[in-house]
Design a protein around this motif. Structure first.
Motif, PDB file in Angstrom:
ATOM      1  N   GLU A 127       0.825  -1.205   0.000  1.00 23.09           N
ATOM      2  CA  GLU A 127       0.000   0.000   0.000  1.00 23.09           C
ATOM      3  C   GLU A 127       0.857   1.253   0.000  1.00 23.09           C
ATOM      4  O   GLU A 127       0.537   2.244  -0.660  1.00 23.09           O
ATOM      5  N   ARG A 128       2.003   1.212   0.745  1.00 20.42           N
ATOM      6  CA  ARG A 128       2.886   2.377   0.766  1.00 20.42           C
ATOM      7  C   ARG A 128       3.485   2.632  -0.614  1.00 20.42           C
ATOM      8  O   ARG A 128       3.634   3.781  -1.053  1.00 20.42           O
ATOM      9  N   GLN A 129       3.833   1.546  -1.303  1.00 15.54           N
ATOM     10  CA  GLN A 129       4.377   1.694  -2.638  1.00 15.54           C
ATOM     11  C   GLN A 129       3.334   2.290  -3.577  1.00 15.54           C
ATOM     12  O   GLN A 129       3.628   3.154  -4.409  1.00 15.54           O
ATOM     13  N   LYS A 130       2.087   1.833  -3.435  1.00 15.51           N
ATOM     14  CA  LYS A 130       1.001   2.391  -4.248  1.00 15.51           C
ATOM     15  C   LYS A 130       0.850   3.888  -3.969  1.00 15.51           C
ATOM     16  O   LYS A 130       0.595   4.681  -4.883  1.00 15.51           O
ATOM     17  N   GLU A 131       0.985   4.269  -2.712  1.00 16.46           N
ATOM     18  CA  GLU A 131       0.842   5.672  -2.351  1.00 16.46           C
ATOM     19  C   GLU A 131       1.947   6.515  -2.997  1.00 16.46           C
ATOM     20  O   GLU A 131       1.699   7.608  -3.509  1.00 16.46           O
ATOM     21  N   ARG A 132       3.181   5.981  -2.982  1.00 11.76           N
ATOM     22  CA  ARG A 132       4.287   6.701  -3.614  1.00 11.76           C
ATOM     23  C   ARG A 132       4.077   6.836  -5.116  1.00 11.76           C
ATOM     24  O   ARG A 132       4.324   7.885  -5.710  1.00 11.76           O
ATOM     25  N   ASP A 133       3.609   5.748  -5.725  1.00 10.19           N
ATOM     26  CA  ASP A 133       3.328   5.799  -7.165  1.00 10.19           C
ATOM     27  C   ASP A 133       2.258   6.841  -7.472  1.00 10.19           C
ATOM     28  O   ASP A 133       2.326   7.552  -8.492  1.00 10.19           O
ATOM     29  N   SER A 134       1.257   6.936  -6.619  1.00  9.65           N
ATOM     30  CA  SER A 134       0.183   7.919  -6.827  1.00  9.65           C
ATOM     31  C   SER A 134       0.716   9.332  -6.731  1.00  9.65           C
ATOM     32  O   SER A 134       0.302  10.229  -7.483  1.00  9.65           O
ATOM     33  N   GLU A 135       1.633   9.570  -5.777  1.00 12.59           N
ATOM     34  CA  GLU A 135       2.217  10.905  -5.631  1.00 12.59           C
ATOM     35  C   GLU A 135       3.013  11.291  -6.875  1.00 12.59           C
ATOM     36  O   GLU A 135       2.946  12.436  -7.345  1.00 12.59           O
ATOM     37  N   MET A 136       3.771  10.336  -7.421  1.00  7.62           N
ATOM     38  CA  MET A 136       4.534  10.606  -8.638  1.00  7.62           C
ATOM     39  C   MET A 136       3.612  10.948  -9.790  1.00  7.62           C
ATOM     40  O   MET A 136       3.856  11.862 -10.573  1.00  7.62           O
ATOM     41  N   GLN A 141       0.951  15.001 -13.424  1.00 11.85           N
ATOM     42  CA  GLN A 141      -0.282  15.663 -13.876  1.00 11.85           C
ATOM     43  C   GLN A 141      -0.207  17.170 -13.656  1.00 11.85           C
ATOM     44  O   GLN A 141      -0.717  17.952 -14.465  1.00 11.85           O
ATOM     45  N   SER A 142       0.413  17.571 -12.546  1.00 11.69           N
ATOM     46  CA  SER A 142       0.508  19.012 -12.288  1.00 11.69           C
ATOM     47  C   SER A 142       1.393  19.705 -13.312  1.00 11.69           C
ATOM     48  O   SER A 142       1.184  20.877 -13.637  1.00 11.69           O
ATOM     49  N   MET A 143       2.385  18.963 -13.841  1.00 10.51           N
ATOM     50  CA  MET A 143       3.269  19.559 -14.861  1.00 10.51           C
ATOM     51  C   MET A 143       2.509  19.814 -16.163  1.00 10.51           C
ATOM     52  O   MET A 143       2.951  20.564 -17.014  1.00 10.51           O
ATOM     53  N   GLN A 144       1.404  19.129 -16.338  1.00 13.86           N
ATOM     54  CA  GLN A 144       0.629  19.300 -17.568  1.00 13.86           C
ATOM     55  C   GLN A 144      -0.496  20.316 -17.411  1.00 13.86           C
ATOM     56  O   GLN A 144      -1.390  20.400 -18.242  1.00 13.86           O
ATOM     57  N   SER A 145      -0.452  21.077 -16.308  1.00 17.77           N
ATOM     58  CA  SER A 145      -1.566  21.989 -16.044  1.00 17.77           C
ATOM     59  C   SER A 145      -1.733  23.039 -17.131  1.00 17.77           C
ATOM     60  O   SER A 145      -2.843  23.473 -17.439  1.00 17.77           O
ATOM     61  N   ASN A 146      -0.585  23.476 -17.733  1.00 13.83           N
ATOM     62  CA  ASN A 146      -0.697  24.468 -18.805  1.00 13.83           C
ATOM     63  C   ASN A 146      -1.482  23.913 -19.978  1.00 13.83           C
ATOM     64  O   ASN A 146      -2.271  24.622 -20.619  1.00 13.83           O
TER      65      ASN A 146
END
Length: 922
Positions: A127-136, A141-146
């Motif tokens: 679950e912790r690994q899944k959480e890290r993957d989600s953060e990445m 996604q935030s880099m594509q905000s433009n």
């Protein structure tokens, strides 16, 4: 923008070329990229779901059917069929997941604690690994905000000058937002807790929101953080009782899954595998007999004759008395059972006619023949009641009493037992003649009727000429009408229906019978359903089960529900043509295809049980609207010389009035049985009302009122709650409940009922049977005091009759003025007096009581003791009263003074109350 359609087209090409792997992959891409095209999303999901379903990959099929249903409009082609399959798959997957989850929990619970914790720690690491993957992923996604902002500008989201500058004024922004929402959540009904499938569960945060509404001590908070061990251990069956519950969940889920595989999807190998797994895990489970037959059936359907014979022999050996075994040994079993039931019904009606007519000597043989046909427990108790009465009334009172005592011992909980106890009381009090209607009509009562042959109400001026009954409370049947010449395996159809009933109705016992309507049409009848509502629930459920009707494939047939009365009518007519018109007008509007999600999730048996519980509440349908109506003199009608209701008004919407209703039902049976009173609970905006209706008139109503308010025990369950009680006509009760004018009506009641009867309560008396203070004690009629020693003196009696019962008495018969052989009755009485009481020189005379009753008076009884002895002996000589045949009559003794009062008042109920107090000490 058109990627979803492109992927769908590519998938179709791959599918036609036989490349199913690439086809499935492209269908998945089409679903994933379908953002604002609901139709394409539906088509792609549905195509993929059907591929998985054909491959028997039920979990994947359910997932894509679920996606399709989120986007699908109800106008989509074959929506109903798709919805049925989707719900079947959902139920199947839920049951399969239950088995997997409980197996996993059991395995984890059996591990040593150290090993269990190690396994849980591995899951936490994942679950912790899944959480890290989600953060990445979130960072990407935030880099594509433009890019997204550019899209928003292109779609008009960034232009504040369109639509007035507010989000909801811009149709483009609303459309875009709706699409984004539906892509994430699907189509959701606007309701509280719309995000949650199970709206009865709450997270820790939400519990805080409801702290003021619920007792938080009753809520068990659940751990929702998958990073904590408690998240994985909170459902472990670590005790014997929890482990037993877990096993029950697995057992039920395996049985349900096996039935769904067989009945919903015709996947006979998976069904057999699931049933065998169930019996292997739990060799003595509660479903064993049913699963053994299902294993026989699916092996027959798969052509595995050897395995089918194995299960056939197993059923016959282990359960030789079961319907399953009887059918396997005798394919005509259901036909023969139908014939036996028809014979039993015919004999019962014959016995009932003899019973009503007083032909008791002929009943012994008929009741014995009925018992040889092995009737069900409900009918058996009625048969034995008829037999007990027939034996008792042809002997003497002591034997009659013994017969009834034996019956009560044998059937302590039967419907007819209260009636038997009433007759016993009359015998023991030597007042059997007080209930002549019961005696001379053979103790006739609805509880000994065969409910399948009751009549119904049929308006005479309808378009069918009054031919059909509109009574919704009659017993109903489910009927299939088919051509007699059809090539039909009738026994198989009967069995499929019987098997469906066994699977879905554990608390109901239905018979499946065939009969010929005319030379062209036959009927298959499922009986009996309690009323119209239960029949419609049954109908709506069974018609969705195509496998039940598979033997009718290619045959033109009709199915419908029908009351027992209307069934007899179509049998007499030898035609269903007119009834089908009646049915379409009065039933079919309740059985359209609009099955709610609640109906689909609930079993038909649960729906029937819920409907029955709602019926038992006896609440009035509809809702009440508060209307400001000025209280004026003309609000209530002063025309009160008509049918009355006794009413208790309680200003508390949350209090259960069922105990009060139960007390009054018993009170009515005990004291006013001859009136056949009805009782119900009605509701208005602020009040609940217990309503006892059917009291014949004003005078009888005031008699009922005086009797009811002096029986304090009737109101015990109300405790300290404030309430009012009064009499009302139907018209006035309707106005009172619609307008919430209880206080105003109490003034009307005091003026038009209490003062008219000369019963204005003296000052200082309590204002209610419970002694609770009312807001307006000056208008409360609940003032009659009760004294436990009333039978011994005049204390507490305030009726019209004199309490001095010493001196000369007369024996009185109140009889109709026509409809019987009066001269023969008078001759019988003269002969009896001369042979048994010649020394008293008794005189017989007659006089008119009112327009429809006369008095026959026997004078010359010197005192109360002799009069009581005369009464006890004459009522046991039943032949004396034979000339009255089926006429209503009453008899009693009275002093000349009280007889004069009775002739003036003409209220037999009042006098019988006085008679019980001062002659029977009751």
């Amino acid at each position: 923008e058109f990627r979803d359609q492109i992927y769908f087209a590519l998938a179709n090409i791959y599918f036609r070329e036989g490349n199913s792997t690439q086809a499935i992959e492209n269908y998945k891409r089409s679903v994933a990229t379908s953002v604002d095209n609901d139709y394409q999303r539906t088509s792609s999901s549905l195509t993929l779901a059907e591929i998985y379903f054909q491959d028997k990959r039920y979990r994947e099929a359910q997932a894509y059917y679920d996606t399709a249903m989120m986007a699908m409009e109800k106008t989509y082609p074959n929506y109903q069929e798709i919805n049925v399959r989707y719900n079947g798959l959902t139920r199947l997957v839920e049951n399969l997941e239950t088995v997997e989850v409980q197996d996993s929990l059991q395995n984890l619970a059996r591990m040593p604690e150290s090993e269990r914790n190690a396994q849980i720690d591995k899951w936490i690491a994942i679950e912790r690994q899944k959480e890290r993957d989600s953060e990445m992923l979130a960072n990407q996604q935030s880099m594509q905000s433009n890019y997204y902002r550019a899209n928003e500008y292109r779609l008009g989201l960034g232009r504040a000058d369109e639509g007035g500058g507010w989000y909801f004024y811009n149709p483009q922004t609303v459309s875009y937002g709706r699409t984004q929402f539906q892509q994430l959540w699907g189509r959701r009904k606007l309701e509280d807790d719309w995000r949650r499938q199970n709206k009865g569960t709450f997270s820790d945060d939400e519990i805080g929101d409801f702290a003021e509404l619920v007792d938080s001590s009753l809520l068990v908070p659940r751990e929702t953080d998958p990073m904590k061990r408690e998240y994985y251990t909170q459902d472990l069956p670590v005790t014997d009782s929890l482990m037993a519950i877990s096993h029950d969940l697995i057992r039920d889920a395996l049985y349900n899954a096996g039935k769904i595989f067989k009945s919903d999807f015709n996947d006979y190998p998976r069904s057999a595998e699931t049933f065998e797994d169930l019996n292997r895990r739990y060799p003595n489970n509660v479903y064993l007999l049913s699963t053994l037959f299902d294993l026989y059936d699916v092996n027959e359907l798969m052509g595995n004759r050897e395995r089918a014979l194995y299960y056939r022999d197993l059923i016959v050996q282990r359960y030789p008395e079961s319907n399953y075994a009887q059918y396997l040994l005798n394919p005509n079993f259901f036909t023969e059972m139908q014939q036996k039931q028809e014979t039993l019904n015919r004999l019962y009606q014959e016995a009932f006619r003899d019973y009503k007519s007083g032909r008791y000597s002929e009943l012994a043989g008929v009741t014995a023949n009925m018992k040889e046909l092995d009737p069900d427990s409900l009918l058996l108790s009625k048969i034995d009641f008829i037999a007990a009465v027939s034996r008792g009334v042809t002997t003497n009172m002591r034997t009659f009493e013994n017969e009834l005592n034996t019956y009560v011992d044998n059937y302590p909980n039967a419907e007819t037992t209260p009636l038997a106890n009433e007759i016993l009381t009359l015998i023991q009090d030597s007042t059997l003649a007080d209930y002549q209607k019961l005696v001379d009509m053979g103790y006739l009562h609805e509880e000994i009727q065969n409910t399948e042959v009751l009549g119904g109400n049929a308006p005479e001026n309808d378009e069918f000429g009054g031919k059909f009954s509109y009574d919704e409370e009659l017993v109903h049947y489910f009927v299939i009408a088919y051509p007699r010449t059809a090539d039909l395996d009738l026994n198989r159809l009967k069995f499929d229906i019987a098997n469906y009933n066994l699977d879905h109705y554990t608390r109901y016992d239905f018979d499946v019978e065939g009969e010929n309507l005319d030379s062209n049409t036959s009927l298959l009848v499922v009986r009996s359903l309690g009323n119209k509502e239960q029949a419609l629930i049954y109908f709506r459920a069974i018609i969705r089960r195509a496998e039940v009707f598979r033997t009718l494939n290619g045959i033109e047939y009709y199915n419908f529900v029908i009351s027992s009365t209307n069934h007899r009518q179509i049998t007499a007519d030898q035609s269903i043509a007119e009834y089908l018109r009646f049915y379409l007008k009065n039933y079919s509007r309740f059985i359209g295809p609009d099955f709610s999600e609640e109906e689909i999730q609930e079993s038909p048996e649960e729906l029937m049980a819920r409907a029955q519980r709602e019926d038992e509440i006896l609440g009035e349908g509809g809702r009440f609207v508060s209307v400001d109506v000025p209280v004026i003199e003309a609000m209530f009608s002063p025309q009160i010389d008509t049918i009355q209701s006794f009413v208790i008004a309680v200003h508390d919407k949350n209090l259960s009035l069922r105990p009060v209703l139960t007390q009054f039902a018993e009170f009515n049976r005990r004291e006013f049985r001859i009136w056949n009173l009805a009782s119900e609970i009605k509701q208005s905006k602020e009040y609940q009302f217990v309503v006892i209706s059917g009291i014949p008139g004003y005078t009888e109503g005031m008699s009922y009122f005086r009797k009811a308010i002096t029986e304090r025990s009737l109101f015990n369950s109300l405790g300290t709650i404030s309430y009012r009680n009064f009499m009302a006509t139907g018209q006035n009760l309707l106005k009172l409940t619609e307008n919430e004018q209880v206080d105003s009506y109490m003034e009307f009641f005091r003026t038009n009922y209490i003062q008219r009867a000369g019963q204005v309560p003296p000052a200082g008396t309590p204002s209610s049977p419970t002694g609770q203070a009312q807001t307006q004690p000056q208008v409360q009629p609940e003032s009659v005091e009760e004294n436990d020693n009333i039978p011994d003196s005049s204390i507490g009696y305030n009726g019209p009759y004199t309490t001095n019962t010493t001196g000369v008495h007369q024996f009185i018969l109140v009889v109709p003025n026509e409809g019987f052989n009066k001269q023969q009755l008078l001759e019988n009485l003269r002969s009896y007096n001369e042979s048994s009481y010649n020394s008293l020189n008794l005189q017989i005379s007659e006089s008119t009581l009112d327009d429809f009753r006369i008095l026959i008076k026997i004078s010359g009884l010197p005192d109360k003791a002799v009069a009581m002895e005369y009464l006890r002996t004459i009522v046991q000589n039943r032949l004396l009263f034979a000339p009255l045949e089926n006429a209503d009559y009453r008899n009693f003794i009275a002093t000349p003074e009280n007889l004069a009062i009775f002739v003036r008042e003409k209220n037999i109920t009042d006098y019988m109350e006085f008679y019980r107090l001062f002659y029977l000490n009751r």
